[in-house]
Design a protein around this motif. Structure first.
Motif, PDB file in Angstrom:
ATOM      1  N   GLY A  90       0.831  -1.194   0.000  1.00 20.14           N
ATOM      2  CA  GLY A  90       0.000   0.000   0.000  1.00 20.14           C
ATOM      3  C   GLY A  90       0.867   1.246   0.000  1.00 20.14           C
ATOM      4  N   SER A  91       0.215   2.372   0.065  1.00 13.01           N
ATOM      5  CA  SER A  91       0.927   3.650   0.091  1.00 13.01           C
ATOM      6  C   SER A  91       0.047   4.695   0.765  1.00 13.01           C
ATOM      7  N   ILE A  92       0.656   5.804   1.080  1.00  9.65           N
ATOM      8  CA  ILE A  92      -0.056   6.921   1.693  1.00  9.65           C
ATOM      9  C   ILE A  92      -0.041   8.070   0.694  1.00  9.65           C
ATOM     10  N   SER A  93      -1.222   8.495   0.274  1.00 11.58           N
ATOM     11  CA  SER A  93      -1.325   9.554  -0.735  1.00 11.58           C
ATOM     12  C   SER A  93      -1.355  10.924  -0.079  1.00 11.58           C
ATOM     13  N   LEU A  94      -1.137  11.940  -0.899  1.00  8.33           N
ATOM     14  CA  LEU A  94      -1.173  13.315  -0.399  1.00  8.33           C
ATOM     15  C   LEU A  94      -2.569  13.713   0.058  1.00  8.33           C
ATOM     16  N   SER A  95      -3.577  13.155  -0.580  1.00  4.32           N
ATOM     17  CA  SER A  95      -4.943  13.481  -0.146  1.00  4.32           C
ATOM     18  C   SER A  95      -5.215  12.901   1.245  1.00  4.32           C
ATOM     19  N   GLN A  96      -4.646  11.740   1.550  1.00  8.21           N
ATOM     20  CA  GLN A  96      -4.781  11.182   2.897  1.00  8.21           C
ATOM     21  C   GLN A  96      -4.074  12.075   3.913  1.00  8.21           C
ATOM     22  N   ILE A  97      -2.909  12.572   3.541  1.00  8.16           N
ATOM     23  CA  ILE A  97      -2.163  13.457   4.437  1.00  8.16           C
ATOM     24  C   ILE A  97      -2.945  14.752   4.674  1.00  8.16           C
ATOM     25  N   ARG A 112      -1.951  20.202  -3.967  1.00  9.22           N
ATOM     26  CA  ARG A 112      -1.112  20.716  -5.047  1.00  9.22           C
ATOM     27  C   ARG A 112       0.006  21.621  -4.542  1.00  9.22           C
ATOM     28  N   LYS A 113      -0.049  22.007  -3.265  1.00  7.45           N
ATOM     29  CA  LYS A 113       0.997  22.861  -2.705  1.00  7.45           C
ATOM     30  C   LYS A 113       2.209  22.068  -2.229  1.00  7.45           C
ATOM     31  N   PHE A 114       2.110  20.747  -2.220  1.00 10.27           N
ATOM     32  CA  PHE A 114       3.251  19.921  -1.843  1.00 10.27           C
ATOM     33  C   PHE A 114       4.257  19.921  -2.985  1.00 10.27           C
ATOM     34  N   GLU A 115       5.563  19.960  -2.655  1.00 14.64           N
ATOM     35  CA  GLU A 115       6.588  20.000  -3.698  1.00 14.64           C
ATOM     36  C   GLU A 115       6.642  18.711  -4.503  1.00 14.64           C
ATOM     37  N   LYS A 116       6.687  17.575  -3.828  1.00 18.07           N
ATOM     38  CA  LYS A 116       6.722  16.296  -4.533  1.00 18.07           C
ATOM     39  C   LYS A 116       5.350  15.659  -4.430  1.00 18.07           C
ATOM     40  N   HIS A 117       4.882  15.110  -5.531  1.00 16.12           N
ATOM     41  CA  HIS A 117       3.544  14.545  -5.552  1.00 16.12           C
ATOM     42  C   HIS A 117       3.562  13.016  -5.525  1.00 16.12           C
ATOM     43  N   ASP A 118       4.586  12.434  -4.935  1.00 11.77           N
ATOM     44  CA  ASP A 118       4.683  10.982  -4.879  1.00 11.77           C
ATOM     45  C   ASP A 118       3.998  10.456  -3.630  1.00 11.77           C
ATOM     46  N   ASN A 119       3.446   9.259  -3.735  1.00 15.17           N
ATOM     47  CA  ASN A 119       2.877   8.599  -2.572  1.00 15.17           C
ATOM     48  C   ASN A 119       3.999   8.055  -1.699  1.00 15.17           C
ATOM     49  N   LEU A 120       3.749   7.998  -0.391  1.00 13.98           N
ATOM     50  CA  LEU A 120       4.753   7.476   0.531  1.00 13.98           C
ATOM     51  C   LEU A 120       4.586   5.962   0.638  1.00 13.98           C
ATOM     52  N   THR A 121       5.643   5.219   0.312  1.00 15.47           N
ATOM     53  CA  THR A 121       5.590   3.755   0.368  1.00 15.47           C
ATOM     54  C   THR A 121       6.624   3.181   1.317  1.00 15.47           C
ATOM     55  N   LYS A 129       7.794  19.050   1.898  1.00 13.66           N
ATOM     56  CA  LYS A 129       7.815  20.510   1.802  1.00 13.66           C
ATOM     57  C   LYS A 129       6.505  21.004   1.191  1.00 13.66           C
ATOM     58  N   ILE A 130       5.942  22.030   1.826  1.00 13.02           N
ATOM     59  CA  ILE A 130       4.687  22.627   1.384  1.00 13.02           C
ATOM     60  C   ILE A 130       4.955  24.086   1.023  1.00 13.02           C
ATOM     61  N   LYS A 131       4.622  24.460  -0.211  1.00 13.06           N
ATOM     62  CA  LYS A 131       4.801  25.844  -0.661  1.00 13.06           C
ATOM     63  C   LYS A 131       3.561  26.646  -0.267  1.00 13.06           C
ATOM     64  N   LEU A 132       3.744  27.572   0.651  1.00 13.08           N
ATOM     65  CA  LEU A 132       2.657  28.438   1.084  1.00 13.08           C
ATOM     66  C   LEU A 132       2.743  29.770   0.337  1.00 13.08           C
ATOM     67  N   ASP A 133       1.838  30.677   0.629  1.00 15.71           N
ATOM     68  CA  ASP A 133       1.853  31.992   0.000  1.00 15.71           C
ATOM     69  C   ASP A 133       3.094  32.777   0.430  1.00 15.71           C
ATOM     70  N   PHE A 134       3.411  33.832  -0.296  1.00 14.14           N
ATOM     71  CA  PHE A 134       4.548  34.717  -0.038  1.00 14.14           C
ATOM     72  C   PHE A 134       5.875  33.963  -0.088  1.00 14.14           C
ATOM     73  N   LYS A 135       5.931  32.899  -0.870  1.00 11.39           N
ATOM     74  CA  LYS A 135       7.138  32.084  -1.061  1.00 11.39           C
ATOM     75  C   LYS A 135       7.670  31.500   0.242  1.00 11.39           C
ATOM     76  N   ILE A 137       8.009  28.349   2.735  1.00 11.30           N
ATOM     77  CA  ILE A 137       7.977  26.894   2.622  1.00 11.30           C
ATOM     78  C   ILE A 137       7.970  26.291   4.020  1.00 11.30           C
ATOM     79  N   ALA A 138       6.964  25.445   4.279  1.00 13.59           N
ATOM     80  CA  ALA A 138       6.851  24.740   5.552  1.00 13.59           C
ATOM     81  C   ALA A 138       7.245  23.283   5.339  1.00 13.59           C
ATOM     82  N   THR A 139       7.803  22.665   6.377  1.00 16.74           N
ATOM     83  CA  THR A 139       8.211  21.265   6.303  1.00 16.74           C
ATOM     84  C   THR A 139       7.325  20.446   7.240  1.00 16.74           C
ATOM     85  N   LEU A 140       6.602  19.524   6.665  1.00 17.59           N
ATOM     86  CA  LEU A 140       5.707  18.640   7.428  1.00 17.59           C
ATOM     87  C   LEU A 140       6.414  17.321   7.680  1.00 17.59           C
ATOM     88  N   LYS A 141       6.344  16.838   8.934  1.00 21.01           N
ATOM     89  CA  LYS A 141       6.955  15.546   9.283  1.00 21.01           C
ATOM     90  C   LYS A 141       5.875  14.473   9.257  1.00 21.01           C
TER      91      LYS A 141
END
Length: 148
Positions: A90-97, A112-121, A129-135, A137-141
């Protein structure tokens, strides 16, 4: 003649700028088409107040985005994947996150604001990394654990 532009005018400037143009161009084209007004002291003071309010609004929005960044970076999302013989299924998709972020922490982020659009396996700790407004970038663990 100094005028305040009410709309963007090609080769002269953008909205709310004070520009110097020839008298004939201002009187015959810009002012009749409501593209500009003559820059009087009263209009200049109104423009200053308007620009100050817009800047305060932008600063307020930027503070909100900074707060969102700190809120995102303060949390760790935990997910589980089925594991058999050191192989994950299985995998974890960005929509699940995104759904888990919204459900657990009331943080609404578009996938769509996530830098990489790959599922986590893979199992382990992932930094997304999440691209927010005003350039900003937040890092989600995201911690992915194995479930037998």
């Amino acid at each position: 003649m100094k005028v305040i532009l009410l709309q963007d005018v090609k080769n002269y400037g953008k909205k709310d700028q004070i520009v110097e143009v020839s008298d004939g161009y201002a009187r015959n084209y810009l002012i009749p088409k409501k593209l500009a007004i003559v820059a009087t002291k009263n209009d200049l003071s109104h423009l200053g107040v308007k620009l100050k309010k817009e800047q305060e609004k932008i600063d307020s929005q930027k503070r909100e985005v900074e707060d969102l960044k700190t809120k995102i970076e303060a949390n760790i999302l935990n997910f589980g994947l089925k594991v058999k013989d050191n192989k994950s299924f299985g995998s974890i998709s960005l929509s699940q996150i995104c759904d888990r972020l919204k459900k657990e922490y009331a943080i609404d982020v578009d996938k769509r604001k996530f830098e990489k659009h790959d599922n986590l396996t893979d199992i382990g700790l992932h930094y997304l990394k999440i691209k927010l407004d005003f350039k900003i970038i937040a890092t989600l663990k995201v911690q992915v654990e194995g479930i037998k």
